[in-house]
Scaffold this active site. Structure first.
Site, PDB file in Angstrom:
ATOM      1  N   ASP A  23       0.812  -1.225   0.000  1.00 41.84           N
ATOM      2  CA  ASP A  23       0.000   0.000   0.000  1.00 41.84           C
ATOM      3  C   ASP A  23       0.850   1.283   0.000  1.00 41.84           C
ATOM      4  OD1 ASP A  23      -2.059  -1.888   0.469  1.00 41.84           O
ATOM      5  OD2 ASP A  23      -1.973  -1.566   2.640  1.00 41.84           O
ATOM      6  N   GLU A  37     -11.510  -0.185  -3.144  1.00 39.40           N
ATOM      7  CA  GLU A  37     -10.661   0.374  -2.073  1.00 39.40           C
ATOM      8  C   GLU A  37      -9.463   1.069  -2.735  1.00 39.40           C
ATOM      9  OE1 GLU A  37      -9.432  -3.013   0.303  1.00 39.40           O
ATOM     10  OE2 GLU A  37      -8.187  -3.817  -1.280  1.00 39.40           O
TER      11      GLU A  37
HETATM   12  O1  FUB Z   1      -3.094  -3.604   3.504  1.00 37.79           O
HETATM   13  C1  FUB Z   1      -4.395  -3.833   4.003  1.00 37.79           C
HETATM   14  C2  FUB Z   1      -5.408  -3.551   2.956  1.00 37.79           C
HETATM   15  O2  FUB Z   1      -5.147  -4.366   1.814  1.00 37.79           O
HETATM   16  C3  FUB Z   1      -5.378  -2.151   2.395  1.00 37.79           C
HETATM   17  O3  FUB Z   1      -5.914  -1.208   3.242  1.00 37.79           O
HETATM   18  C4  FUB Z   1      -6.114  -2.387   1.146  1.00 37.79           C
HETATM   19  O4  FUB Z   1      -6.095  -1.334   0.236  1.00 37.79           O
HETATM   20  C5  FUB Z   1      -5.443  -3.643   0.635  1.00 37.79           C
HETATM   21  O5  FUB Z   1      -4.233  -3.357  -0.024  1.00 37.79           O
END
Ligand code: FUB
Length: 337
Positions: A18, A230
Protein backbone atom coordinates in the site's frame (compact mmCIF):
# COMPACT_ATOMS: atom_id res chain seq x y z
CA UNK A 1 -3.53 -3.06 -24.52
CA UNK A 2 -1.41 -3.11 -21.37
CA UNK A 3 2.33 -2.77 -21.86
CA UNK A 4 5.10 -4.62 -20.06
CA UNK A 5 7.15 -2.23 -17.96
CA UNK A 6 10.53 -2.50 -16.35
CA UNK A 7 9.86 -2.82 -12.61
CA UNK A 8 11.90 -2.71 -9.48
CA UNK A 9 11.33 -4.20 -6.03
CA UNK A 10 12.10 -1.37 -3.64
CA UNK A 11 12.82 -3.20 -0.37
CA UNK A 12 13.56 -6.89 -0.97
CA UNK A 13 14.54 -7.41 2.68
CA UNK A 14 11.04 -6.76 4.13
CA UNK A 15 7.35 -7.16 3.32
CA UNK A 16 5.49 -3.89 2.83
CA UNK A 17 2.39 -2.87 0.88
CA UNK A 18 0.00 0.00 0.00
CA UNK A 19 2.70 2.59 -0.84
CA UNK A 20 1.63 6.25 -0.52
CA UNK A 21 4.38 8.29 -2.12
CA UNK A 22 5.08 12.02 -1.84
CA UNK A 23 7.86 14.45 -2.68
CA UNK A 24 8.60 16.82 0.20
CA UNK A 25 11.24 19.52 -0.34
CA UNK A 26 12.64 17.69 -3.36
CA UNK A 27 13.00 14.27 -1.68
CA UNK A 28 10.82 11.23 -2.30
CA UNK A 29 9.23 9.45 0.69
CA UNK A 30 7.27 6.20 0.75
CA UNK A 31 4.61 5.54 3.40
CA UNK A 32 3.66 1.84 3.23
CA UNK A 33 1.80 -0.65 5.39
CA UNK A 34 4.13 -3.11 7.10
CA UNK A 35 3.21 -6.77 6.49
CA UNK A 36 4.46 -9.61 8.68
CA UNK A 37 3.90 -13.32 9.20
CA UNK A 38 0.92 -12.95 11.49
CA UNK A 39 -1.11 -16.04 12.35
CA UNK A 40 -4.40 -14.06 12.25
CA UNK A 41 -7.16 -15.97 10.40
CA UNK A 42 -7.85 -15.52 6.70
CA UNK A 43 -11.55 -14.52 6.83
CA UNK A 44 -14.11 -12.24 5.13
CA UNK A 45 -13.11 -9.32 7.38
CA UNK A 46 -9.50 -9.04 6.20
CA UNK A 47 -8.19 -10.21 9.59
CA UNK A 48 -5.07 -11.68 7.96
CA UNK A 49 -3.87 -8.12 7.30
CA UNK A 50 -2.88 -7.75 10.92
CA UNK A 51 -0.27 -5.00 10.73
CA UNK A 52 0.98 -3.36 13.91
CA UNK A 53 3.46 -0.67 12.93
CA UNK A 54 4.53 1.68 10.13
CA UNK A 55 7.98 2.34 8.73
CA UNK A 56 8.91 5.29 6.50
CA UNK A 57 11.18 4.81 3.49
CA UNK A 58 13.08 7.46 1.55
CA UNK A 59 14.75 7.41 -1.83
CA UNK A 60 18.43 8.29 -1.48
CA UNK A 61 18.84 9.69 -4.99
CA UNK A 62 16.91 10.95 -7.95
CA UNK A 63 15.99 7.79 -9.84
CA UNK A 64 13.28 5.56 -8.31
CA UNK A 65 14.33 2.76 -10.68
CA UNK A 66 17.91 2.58 -9.35
CA UNK A 67 18.62 4.82 -6.31
CA UNK A 68 19.05 3.21 -2.86
CA UNK A 69 16.02 3.08 -0.58
CA UNK A 70 16.50 3.81 3.12
CA UNK A 71 14.26 2.30 5.81
CA UNK A 72 13.99 4.79 8.70
CA UNK A 73 12.58 2.19 11.08
CA UNK A 74 9.39 2.28 13.14
CA UNK A 75 7.58 5.60 12.70
CA UNK A 76 4.41 4.64 14.58
CA UNK A 77 3.51 1.55 16.64
CA UNK A 78 -0.06 0.51 17.40
CA UNK A 79 0.79 0.24 21.10
CA UNK A 80 1.24 4.03 21.08
CA UNK A 81 -2.24 4.68 19.64
CA UNK A 82 -4.54 4.83 22.70
CA UNK A 83 -7.83 4.12 20.88
CA UNK A 84 -6.63 1.44 18.43
CA UNK A 85 -6.98 -2.32 18.83
CA UNK A 86 -5.59 -3.80 15.60
CA UNK A 87 -4.88 -3.64 11.87
CA UNK A 88 -2.87 -0.61 10.80
CA UNK A 89 -3.78 -0.51 7.10
CA UNK A 90 -2.86 1.90 4.31
CA UNK A 91 -1.74 5.31 5.61
CA UNK A 92 -0.92 8.62 3.95
CA UNK A 93 1.19 11.60 5.02
CA UNK A 94 1.01 15.27 4.01
CA UNK A 95 3.00 18.34 4.94
CA UNK A 96 0.68 20.75 6.75
CA UNK A 97 0.54 24.54 6.49
CA UNK A 98 2.53 24.69 9.75
CA UNK A 99 5.43 22.73 8.23
CA UNK A 100 4.71 19.61 10.29
CA UNK A 101 3.85 16.20 8.82
CA UNK A 102 0.41 14.68 9.35
CA UNK A 103 -0.13 10.94 9.03
CA UNK A 104 -3.69 9.68 8.46
CA UNK A 105 -4.12 5.99 9.18
CA UNK A 106 -6.92 3.43 9.59
CA UNK A 107 -7.08 1.07 12.54
CA UNK A 108 -9.87 -0.89 14.17
CA UNK A 109 -10.92 0.64 17.48
CA UNK A 110 -11.76 -1.32 20.64
CA UNK A 111 -15.16 -2.24 19.12
CA UNK A 112 -13.55 -3.44 15.85
CA UNK A 113 -14.76 -0.47 13.80
CA UNK A 114 -12.28 1.19 11.44
CA UNK A 115 -11.57 4.85 12.26
CA UNK A 116 -9.10 7.41 10.95
CA UNK A 117 -6.27 8.30 13.29
CA UNK A 118 -3.97 11.30 12.96
CA UNK A 119 -0.33 11.30 14.05
CA UNK A 120 2.07 14.24 13.82
CA UNK A 121 5.81 14.62 13.35
CA UNK A 122 8.28 17.45 12.78
CA UNK A 123 10.07 15.23 10.26
CA UNK A 124 8.80 13.40 7.15
CA UNK A 125 10.48 10.24 8.48
CA UNK A 126 8.83 10.40 11.92
CA UNK A 127 8.52 9.34 14.63
CA UNK A 128 4.83 10.28 14.54
CA UNK A 129 2.87 10.97 17.72
CA UNK A 130 -0.76 9.84 17.61
CA UNK A 131 -3.66 12.02 18.69
CA UNK A 132 -5.56 10.50 21.64
CA UNK A 133 -8.75 9.98 19.58
CA UNK A 134 -9.59 9.28 15.94
CA UNK A 135 -11.16 11.96 13.71
CA UNK A 136 -14.79 12.59 14.75
CA UNK A 137 -17.19 10.95 12.31
CA UNK A 138 -14.45 9.03 10.48
CA UNK A 139 -15.01 5.52 9.17
CA UNK A 140 -13.71 2.85 6.77
CA UNK A 141 -10.13 2.65 5.39
CA UNK A 142 -7.43 3.73 2.93
CA UNK A 143 -7.18 7.49 3.53
CA UNK A 144 -5.32 9.39 0.80
CA UNK A 145 -4.87 13.15 0.96
CA UNK A 146 -4.42 15.65 -1.88
CA UNK A 147 -2.80 18.99 -1.03
CA UNK A 148 -4.40 21.06 -3.75
CA UNK A 149 -3.11 24.20 -5.44
CA UNK A 150 -5.63 26.32 -3.47
CA UNK A 151 -3.79 25.18 -0.28
CA UNK A 152 -6.77 23.07 0.82
CA UNK A 153 -6.39 19.38 1.77
CA UNK A 154 -8.89 16.84 0.42
CA UNK A 155 -9.07 13.34 1.84
CA UNK A 156 -10.34 10.38 -0.24
CA UNK A 157 -11.24 7.19 1.56
CA UNK A 158 -13.25 3.98 1.79
CA UNK A 159 -13.15 0.29 1.08
CA UNK A 160 -15.96 -2.26 0.80
CA UNK A 161 -16.08 -5.82 2.26
CA UNK A 162 -13.39 -5.92 5.02
CA UNK A 163 -13.05 -2.13 4.76
CA UNK A 164 -16.61 -1.73 6.19
CA UNK A 165 -17.79 1.04 3.79
CA UNK A 166 -21.02 -0.88 3.04
CA UNK A 167 -22.05 -0.33 6.66
CA UNK A 168 -22.56 3.43 6.15
CA UNK A 169 -25.15 5.63 4.51
CA UNK A 170 -25.11 9.45 4.66
CA UNK A 171 -22.05 9.10 6.92
CA UNK A 172 -24.00 7.21 9.57
CA UNK A 173 -23.78 3.52 10.46
CA UNK A 174 -26.82 1.77 8.98
CA UNK A 175 -29.32 0.33 11.46
CA UNK A 176 -29.26 -2.98 9.60
CA UNK A 177 -25.46 -3.26 9.76
CA UNK A 178 -23.91 -4.51 6.52
CA UNK A 179 -25.93 -4.21 3.29
CA UNK A 180 -25.11 -3.79 -0.39
CA UNK A 181 -27.15 -2.07 -3.12
CA UNK A 182 -29.13 -4.36 -5.44
CA UNK A 183 -27.89 -5.04 -8.98
CA UNK A 184 -28.76 -2.15 -11.29
CA UNK A 185 -28.15 0.46 -8.56
CA UNK A 186 -25.07 2.74 -8.44
CA UNK A 187 -22.05 1.10 -6.79
CA UNK A 188 -21.03 2.11 -3.25
CA UNK A 189 -18.88 5.23 -3.71
CA UNK A 190 -15.56 6.22 -2.15
CA UNK A 191 -15.82 9.41 -0.10
CA UNK A 192 -14.11 12.81 -0.29
CA UNK A 193 -13.88 15.37 2.50
CA UNK A 194 -12.02 18.64 3.02
CA UNK A 195 -9.80 18.68 6.11
CA UNK A 196 -10.20 21.39 8.75
CA UNK A 197 -7.67 24.18 9.19
CA UNK A 198 -6.08 22.36 12.14
CA UNK A 199 -5.69 19.16 10.00
CA UNK A 200 -7.15 17.18 12.90
CA UNK A 201 -10.86 17.03 11.99
CA UNK A 202 -13.09 17.08 8.92
CA UNK A 203 -14.19 20.54 7.78
CA UNK A 204 -17.47 19.20 6.40
CA UNK A 205 -19.54 16.05 5.94
CA UNK A 206 -17.84 13.53 3.62
CA UNK A 207 -19.38 13.40 0.12
CA UNK A 208 -19.66 10.53 -2.38
CA UNK A 209 -17.00 10.24 -5.11
CA UNK A 210 -19.31 9.71 -8.09
CA UNK A 211 -17.82 7.59 -10.90
CA UNK A 212 -19.56 7.97 -14.24
CA UNK A 213 -19.49 5.94 -17.40
CA UNK A 214 -18.51 7.77 -20.62
CA UNK A 215 -22.25 8.35 -21.25
CA UNK A 216 -22.73 10.02 -17.84
CA UNK A 217 -24.39 7.04 -16.10
CA UNK A 218 -23.11 6.12 -12.61
CA UNK A 219 -21.11 2.88 -12.59
CA UNK A 220 -23.32 0.11 -11.26
CA UNK A 221 -22.81 -2.25 -8.35
CA UNK A 222 -22.56 -5.38 -10.54
CA UNK A 223 -19.88 -3.82 -12.76
CA UNK A 224 -17.05 -5.20 -10.65
CA UNK A 225 -14.42 -4.68 -13.36
CA UNK A 226 -14.87 -0.91 -12.99
CA UNK A 227 -16.59 -0.13 -9.69
CA UNK A 228 -14.71 1.26 -6.69
CA UNK A 229 -13.53 -1.27 -4.09
CA UNK A 230 -10.66 0.37 -2.07
CA UNK A 231 -7.22 2.04 -2.41
CA UNK A 232 -8.20 5.63 -3.34
CA UNK A 233 -5.48 7.85 -4.77
CA UNK A 234 -5.75 11.34 -6.22
CA UNK A 235 -3.20 13.09 -8.42
CA UNK A 236 -3.35 16.01 -10.82
CA UNK A 237 -2.06 16.12 -14.37
CA UNK A 238 -2.43 19.15 -16.66
CA UNK A 239 -5.00 20.67 -14.28
CA UNK A 240 -7.27 17.60 -14.30
CA UNK A 241 -8.06 15.47 -11.25
CA UNK A 242 -7.25 11.77 -11.61
CA UNK A 243 -9.03 9.54 -9.10
CA UNK A 244 -7.55 6.02 -9.14
CA UNK A 245 -8.57 2.97 -7.13
CA UNK A 246 -8.58 -0.81 -6.85
CA UNK A 247 -11.52 -2.87 -8.15
CA UNK A 248 -10.84 -5.49 -5.44
CA UNK A 249 -12.27 -8.81 -6.55
CA UNK A 250 -11.31 -8.13 -10.20
CA UNK A 251 -7.84 -7.02 -9.05
CA UNK A 252 -7.37 -3.99 -11.30
CA UNK A 253 -6.18 -0.45 -10.67
CA UNK A 254 -8.51 1.84 -12.65
CA UNK A 255 -8.94 5.59 -12.96
CA UNK A 256 -11.47 8.30 -13.69
CA UNK A 257 -10.93 12.00 -14.50
CA UNK A 258 -12.72 15.09 -13.17
CA UNK A 259 -12.47 18.88 -13.22
CA UNK A 260 -12.41 19.54 -9.49
CA UNK A 261 -11.53 17.65 -6.27
CA UNK A 262 -15.15 16.62 -5.61
CA UNK A 263 -15.88 15.20 -9.05
CA UNK A 264 -17.89 13.70 -10.64
CA UNK A 265 -15.18 11.65 -12.32
CA UNK A 266 -15.55 9.96 -15.70
CA UNK A 267 -14.18 6.44 -15.98
CA UNK A 268 -11.19 6.25 -18.35
CA UNK A 269 -9.66 2.79 -18.02
CA UNK A 270 -7.15 0.49 -16.39
CA UNK A 271 -3.77 1.63 -15.06
CA UNK A 272 -2.51 -1.76 -13.81
CA UNK A 273 -3.85 -5.20 -14.76
CA UNK A 274 -3.99 -7.85 -11.98
CA UNK A 275 -0.81 -8.60 -10.09
CA UNK A 276 0.14 -11.86 -8.33
CA UNK A 277 -1.64 -11.78 -4.95
CA UNK A 278 -5.24 -10.86 -4.06
CA UNK A 279 -4.86 -7.17 -3.20
CA UNK A 280 -3.59 -4.44 -5.48
CA UNK A 281 -2.85 -0.93 -4.25
CA UNK A 282 -0.82 1.94 -5.64
CA UNK A 283 0.11 5.60 -5.76
CA UNK A 284 1.11 7.86 -8.63
CA UNK A 285 3.68 10.63 -8.34
CA UNK A 286 5.79 12.88 -10.53
CA UNK A 287 9.46 12.95 -9.56
CA UNK A 288 11.86 15.01 -11.63
CA UNK A 289 10.49 14.92 -15.16
CA UNK A 290 8.96 11.44 -14.98
CA UNK A 291 5.78 9.91 -13.61
CA UNK A 292 5.89 6.72 -11.53
CA UNK A 293 3.44 4.06 -10.39
CA UNK A 294 4.27 2.58 -6.99
CA UNK A 295 2.38 -0.58 -6.04
CA UNK A 296 2.78 -4.03 -4.48
CA UNK A 297 2.51 -7.70 -5.36
CA UNK A 298 3.06 -11.08 -3.69
CA UNK A 299 5.65 -12.54 -6.04
CA UNK A 300 8.57 -12.63 -3.55
CA UNK A 301 6.40 -14.45 -0.95
CA UNK A 302 5.22 -16.90 -3.63
CA UNK A 303 1.65 -15.65 -3.57
CA UNK A 304 1.02 -15.26 0.18
CA UNK A 305 -1.60 -12.49 0.22
CA UNK A 306 -0.59 -11.10 3.60
CA UNK A 307 3.12 -10.83 2.61
CA UNK A 308 3.45 -8.19 -0.10
CA UNK A 309 6.44 -6.39 -1.61
CA UNK A 310 6.81 -2.84 -2.88
CA UNK A 311 7.45 -2.13 -6.56
CA UNK A 312 7.88 0.84 -8.85
CA UNK A 313 7.67 1.39 -12.61
CA UNK A 314 7.42 4.37 -14.94
CA UNK A 315 4.02 5.61 -16.02
CA UNK A 316 3.19 7.42 -19.25
CA UNK A 317 0.33 9.47 -20.64
CA UNK A 318 -0.98 9.78 -24.16
CA UNK A 319 -1.40 13.22 -25.70
CA UNK A 320 -5.11 13.21 -24.78
CA UNK A 321 -4.23 12.78 -21.06
CA UNK A 322 -5.19 9.10 -20.82
CA UNK A 323 -2.78 6.72 -19.09
CA UNK A 324 -1.01 3.84 -20.83
CA UNK A 325 -1.99 0.67 -18.91
CA UNK A 326 0.75 -1.45 -17.37
CA UNK A 327 0.74 -5.22 -17.35
CA UNK A 328 0.68 -6.40 -13.76
CA UNK A 329 0.67 -10.18 -13.79
CA UNK A 330 4.06 -11.25 -12.59
CA UNK A 331 3.28 -14.77 -11.48
CA UNK A 332 6.54 -16.69 -11.50
CA UNK A 333 6.73 -19.48 -14.07
CA UNK A 334 5.96 -22.98 -12.75
CA UNK A 335 9.20 -24.84 -12.02
CA UNK A 336 10.00 -27.23 -14.88
CA UNK A 337 10.17 -30.98 -14.22
O1 FUB B 1 -3.09 -3.60 3.50
C1 FUB B 1 -4.40 -3.83 4.00
C2 FUB B 1 -5.41 -3.55 2.96
O2 FUB B 1 -5.15 -4.37 1.81
C3 FUB B 1 -5.38 -2.15 2.40
O3 FUB B 1 -5.91 -1.21 3.24
C4 FUB B 1 -6.11 -2.39 1.15
O4 FUB B 1 -6.09 -1.33 0.24
C5 FUB B 1 -5.44 -3.64 0.63
O5 FUB B 1 -4.23 -3.36 -0.02
Amino acid sequence: MARKAQKRYLLPEDYMADPSVHVFDGKLYIYPSHDWESAAPDDDFGSEYDMKDYHVLSLEGKDPMTSPVKDHGVALDIKDVPWARRQLWDNDVVKGRDGRYYMYFPAKDKTDIFRCGVAISDSPTGPFVAQPDPIRGSYSIDYAVLHDDDDEYYMYFGGIWGGQLQRYEDNLAKDCGTSYPADGEPAIPARVVKLGKDMLQFAEEPKPVVLLDEDGTPIKVEDNKRRFFEASWMHKHNGKYYFSYSTGDTHRICYAIGDNPYGPFTYKGVILTPVFGWTTHHSIVKYGRSWYLFHHDSVPSNGINRLRSLKVCKLSYRRDGTIVAIKGLDKPAEPSE
